[in-house]
Design a protein around this motif. Structure first.
Motif, PDB file in Angstrom:
ATOM      1  N   VAL A   1      -5.885   3.791  -0.901  1.00 39.46           N
ATOM      2  CA  VAL A   1      -4.845   3.082  -0.148  1.00 39.46           C
ATOM      3  C   VAL A   1      -4.505   3.785   1.163  1.00 39.46           C
ATOM      4  O   VAL A   1      -3.945   3.161   2.075  1.00 39.46           O
ATOM      5  CB  VAL A   1      -3.561   2.889  -0.988  1.00 39.46           C
ATOM      6  CG1 VAL A   1      -3.871   2.169  -2.281  1.00 39.46           C
ATOM      7  CG2 VAL A   1      -2.854   4.202  -1.259  1.00 39.46           C
ATOM      8  N   VAL A   2      -4.853   5.069   1.281  1.00 36.06           N
ATOM      9  CA  VAL A   2      -4.496   5.828   2.485  1.00 36.06           C
ATOM     10  C   VAL A   2      -5.097   5.248   3.758  1.00 36.06           C
ATOM     11  O   VAL A   2      -4.412   5.176   4.783  1.00 36.06           O
ATOM     12  CB  VAL A   2      -4.877   7.312   2.314  1.00 36.06           C
ATOM     13  CG1 VAL A   2      -4.877   8.033   3.668  1.00 36.06           C
ATOM     14  CG2 VAL A   2      -3.902   8.006   1.373  1.00 36.06           C
TER      15      VAL A   2
ATOM     16  N   ASN B   1      -4.975   6.838  -4.856  1.00 37.41           N
ATOM     17  CA  ASN B   1      -4.260   7.070  -3.597  1.00 37.41           C
ATOM     18  C   ASN B   1      -5.221   7.140  -2.418  1.00 37.41           C
ATOM     19  O   ASN B   1      -4.938   6.619  -1.326  1.00 37.41           O
ATOM     20  CB  ASN B   1      -3.459   8.378  -3.698  1.00 37.41           C
ATOM     21  CG  ASN B   1      -2.152   8.306  -2.935  1.00 37.41           C
ATOM     22  OD1 ASN B   1      -2.059   7.619  -1.924  1.00 37.41           O
ATOM     23  ND2 ASN B   1      -1.158   9.012  -3.418  1.00 37.41           N
ATOM     24  N   VAL B   2      -6.360   7.785  -2.645  1.00 30.55           N
ATOM     25  CA  VAL B   2      -7.368   7.906  -1.589  1.00 30.55           C
ATOM     26  C   VAL B   2      -7.800   6.532  -1.080  1.00 30.55           C
ATOM     27  O   VAL B   2      -8.115   6.359   0.109  1.00 30.55           O
ATOM     28  CB  VAL B   2      -8.582   8.710  -2.118  1.00 30.55           C
ATOM     29  CG1 VAL B   2      -9.808   8.502  -1.238  1.00 30.55           C
ATOM     30  CG2 VAL B   2      -8.236  10.195  -2.188  1.00 30.55           C
TER      31      VAL B   2
ATOM     32  N   THR C   1      -2.782  18.293  -2.005  1.00 31.87           N
ATOM     33  CA  THR C   1      -1.678  17.459  -2.481  1.00 31.87           C
ATOM     34  C   THR C   1      -0.351  17.957  -1.900  1.00 31.87           C
ATOM     35  O   THR C   1       0.504  17.156  -1.509  1.00 31.87           O
ATOM     36  CB  THR C   1      -1.602  17.488  -4.021  1.00 31.87           C
ATOM     37  OG1 THR C   1      -2.836  17.001  -4.562  1.00 31.87           O
ATOM     38  CG2 THR C   1      -0.460  16.626  -4.537  1.00 31.87           C
TER      39      THR C   1
ATOM     40  N   ILE D   1      -2.851   2.600   5.257  1.00 37.42           N
ATOM     41  CA  ILE D   1      -1.599   3.171   5.762  1.00 37.42           C
ATOM     42  C   ILE D   1      -1.850   3.961   7.034  1.00 37.42           C
ATOM     43  O   ILE D   1      -1.054   3.934   7.977  1.00 37.42           O
ATOM     44  CB  ILE D   1      -0.953   4.066   4.684  1.00 37.42           C
ATOM     45  CG1 ILE D   1      -0.613   3.239   3.449  1.00 37.42           C
ATOM     46  CG2 ILE D   1       0.307   4.758   5.212  1.00 37.42           C
ATOM     47  CD1 ILE D   1      -0.176   4.067   2.266  1.00 37.42           C
TER      48      ILE D   1
ATOM     49  N   HIS E   1       1.061   4.659  -2.683  1.00 35.78           N
ATOM     50  CA  HIS E   1       0.764   5.931  -2.020  1.00 35.78           C
ATOM     51  C   HIS E   1       1.857   6.964  -2.288  1.00 35.78           C
ATOM     52  O   HIS E   1       1.576   8.100  -2.693  1.00 35.78           O
ATOM     53  CB  HIS E   1       0.626   5.692  -0.515  1.00 35.78           C
ATOM     54  CG  HIS E   1       0.626   6.940   0.303  1.00 35.78           C
ATOM     55  ND1 HIS E   1      -0.319   7.946   0.149  1.00 35.78           N
ATOM     56  CD2 HIS E   1       1.466   7.364   1.286  1.00 35.78           C
ATOM     57  CE1 HIS E   1      -0.068   8.915   1.004  1.00 35.78           C
ATOM     58  NE2 HIS E   1       1.008   8.595   1.693  1.00 35.78           N
TER      59      HIS E   1
ATOM     60  N   PHE F   1       0.821  -1.202   0.000  1.00 39.73           N
ATOM     61  CA  PHE F   1       0.000   0.000   0.000  1.00 39.73           C
ATOM     62  C   PHE F   1       0.861   1.260   0.000  1.00 39.73           C
ATOM     63  O   PHE F   1       0.475   2.278  -0.583  1.00 39.73           O
ATOM     64  CB  PHE F   1      -0.914   0.013   1.234  1.00 39.73           C
ATOM     65  CG  PHE F   1      -2.037  -0.970   1.178  1.00 39.73           C
ATOM     66  CD1 PHE F   1      -3.314  -0.579   0.785  1.00 39.73           C
ATOM     67  CD2 PHE F   1      -1.826  -2.301   1.518  1.00 39.73           C
ATOM     68  CE1 PHE F   1      -4.356  -1.486   0.730  1.00 39.73           C
ATOM     69  CE2 PHE F   1      -2.861  -3.220   1.467  1.00 39.73           C
ATOM     70  CZ  PHE F   1      -4.125  -2.821   1.071  1.00 39.73           C
ATOM     71  N   PHE F   2       2.010   1.164   0.641  1.00 40.98           N
ATOM     72  CA  PHE F   2       2.860   2.343   0.819  1.00 40.98           C
ATOM     73  C   PHE F   2       3.462   2.833  -0.495  1.00 40.98           C
ATOM     74  O   PHE F   2       3.452   4.037  -0.781  1.00 40.98           O
ATOM     75  CB  PHE F   2       3.974   2.023   1.819  1.00 40.98           C
ATOM     76  CG  PHE F   2       4.931   3.164   2.038  1.00 40.98           C
ATOM     77  CD1 PHE F   2       4.560   4.279   2.776  1.00 40.98           C
ATOM     78  CD2 PHE F   2       6.221   3.121   1.505  1.00 40.98           C
ATOM     79  CE1 PHE F   2       5.436   5.334   2.973  1.00 40.98           C
ATOM     80  CE2 PHE F   2       7.107   4.166   1.704  1.00 40.98           C
ATOM     81  CZ  PHE F   2       6.717   5.275   2.440  1.00 40.98           C
TER      82      PHE F   2
ATOM     83  N   TRP G   1      -8.767  15.611   0.413  1.00 42.15           N
ATOM     84  CA  TRP G   1      -8.149  15.324  -0.884  1.00 42.15           C
ATOM     85  C   TRP G   1      -9.191  14.827  -1.880  1.00 42.15           C
ATOM     86  O   TRP G   1      -9.267  15.296  -3.012  1.00 42.15           O
ATOM     87  CB  TRP G   1      -7.054  14.279  -0.691  1.00 42.15           C
ATOM     88  CG  TRP G   1      -5.907  14.387  -1.648  1.00 42.15           C
ATOM     89  CD1 TRP G   1      -5.626  15.404  -2.514  1.00 42.15           C
ATOM     90  CD2 TRP G   1      -4.855  13.435  -1.805  1.00 42.15           C
ATOM     91  NE1 TRP G   1      -4.472  15.144  -3.207  1.00 42.15           N
ATOM     92  CE2 TRP G   1      -3.977  13.947  -2.784  1.00 42.15           C
ATOM     93  CE3 TRP G   1      -4.570  12.209  -1.212  1.00 42.15           C
ATOM     94  CZ2 TRP G   1      -2.833  13.252  -3.196  1.00 42.15           C
ATOM     95  CZ3 TRP G   1      -3.435  11.530  -1.609  1.00 42.15           C
ATOM     96  CH2 TRP G   1      -2.571  12.054  -2.589  1.00 42.15           C
TER      97      TRP G   1
ATOM     98  N   ASP H   1      -7.382  12.742   3.922  1.00 41.41           N
ATOM     99  CA  ASP H   1      -7.837  11.934   2.790  1.00 41.41           C
ATOM    100  C   ASP H   1      -9.195  12.424   2.277  1.00 41.41           C
ATOM    101  O   ASP H   1      -9.431  12.507   1.076  1.00 41.41           O
ATOM    102  CB  ASP H   1      -7.932  10.471   3.230  1.00 41.41           C
ATOM    103  CG  ASP H   1      -7.792   9.499   2.068  1.00 41.41           C
ATOM    104  OD1 ASP H   1      -7.037   9.799   1.130  1.00 41.41           O
ATOM    105  OD2 ASP H   1      -8.425   8.431   2.118  1.00 41.41           O
TER     106      ASP H   1
ATOM    107  N   GLY I   1       1.466   9.792  -5.198  1.00 47.82           N
ATOM    108  CA  GLY I   1       1.481  11.116  -4.577  1.00 47.82           C
ATOM    109  C   GLY I   1       2.503  12.025  -5.229  1.00 47.82           C
ATOM    110  O   GLY I   1       2.241  13.208  -5.482  1.00 47.82           O
TER     111      GLY I   1
END
Length: 221
Positions: free
Chosen positions: A103-104, A100-101, A158, A107, A60, A56-57, A128, A125, A64
């Motif tokens: 997977v956040v 990205n939203v 962002t 994390i 991200h 996931f990281f 965003w 998140d 990003g």
């Protein structure tokens, strides 16, 4: 005045964005995430699922970075001079953020600082997602001005990627407090700072645009 402000702000944004990108590539691509201070602290907990967390990281971080660099370019007049490319890059920017939203949240569960930090990053998140989705909705409705305003707000969120680390360093040097306090505080301050600067800039633009008809009329008096 607006142009002078833009000529000052944009170079700062570019320099910070590229410096941050260099740091990310150095820290997480050339070296290992486990060598980063925040991550090595997590590894002290035997229950930390490092292998799954990395799945996931990495999306991200790199999505990003893509949004950070593309967004900086999209702010320029040069980008808008090529509508087809501007639209294509805008789509990639939106996709990078929307993926990205997703997977956040995972994390955020393992954020440094515990539950208060998890909540702070989930709030980030939502900001965003919200600003980006509203910007996309406006361009789909052919509302170009509102689209630009909301995508500027989206990029402000962002840019918290960058601002957070600067604000965190200042907060930790200024306040003797645990990470469960300094981390979420830095997140909230970064959101507030970036959006405040954005609203100030948009307010200046609105004031300038409102004054232009008056100035034009005065020339004929």
């Amino acid at each position: 005045m607006i142009m002078r402000n833009k000529k000052v702000i944009l170079p700062i944004v570019y320099v910070l964005a590229y410096l941050f990108t260099f740091y990310i590539v150095l820290q997480y691509l050339i070296y290992k995430p486990s060598q980063a201070g925040m991550v090595s602290a997590k590894l002290q907990d035997a229950s930390f699922p490092y292998a799954v967390w990395k799945l996931f990281f990495y999306p991200h971080i790199f999505l990003g970075i893509a949004a950070l660099l593309i967004g900086a370019y999209q702010l320029t007049k040069r980008s808008r001079q090529n509508p087809a490319r501007h639209k294509q890059l805008g789509r990639f920017y939106g996709i990078a953020i929307l993926v990205n939203v997703l997977v956040v949240p995972y994390i955020a569960l393992y954020a440094t600082g515990g539950t208060p930090s998890t909540i702070a990053f989930l709030v980030l998140d939502l900001f965003w997602l919200g600003t980006t989705a509203i910007g996309i909705r406006h361009i789909m409705g052919k509302k170009v001005l509102q689209h630009r305003q909301w995508m500027l707000r989206s990029y402000a969120i962002t840019f918290v990627f960058v601002t957070f680390r600067i604000v965190l360093a200042i907060v930790q040097l200024s306040i003797d407090a645990p990470r469960s306090f300094t981390f979420p505080l830095a997140v909230y301050l970064s959101i507030a700072l970036n959006l405040a600067i954005t609203e100030w800039y948009l307010g200046k633009r609105r004031s300038r645009n409102a004054a232009q008809p008056i100035e034009g009329a005065m020339q004929h008096v």
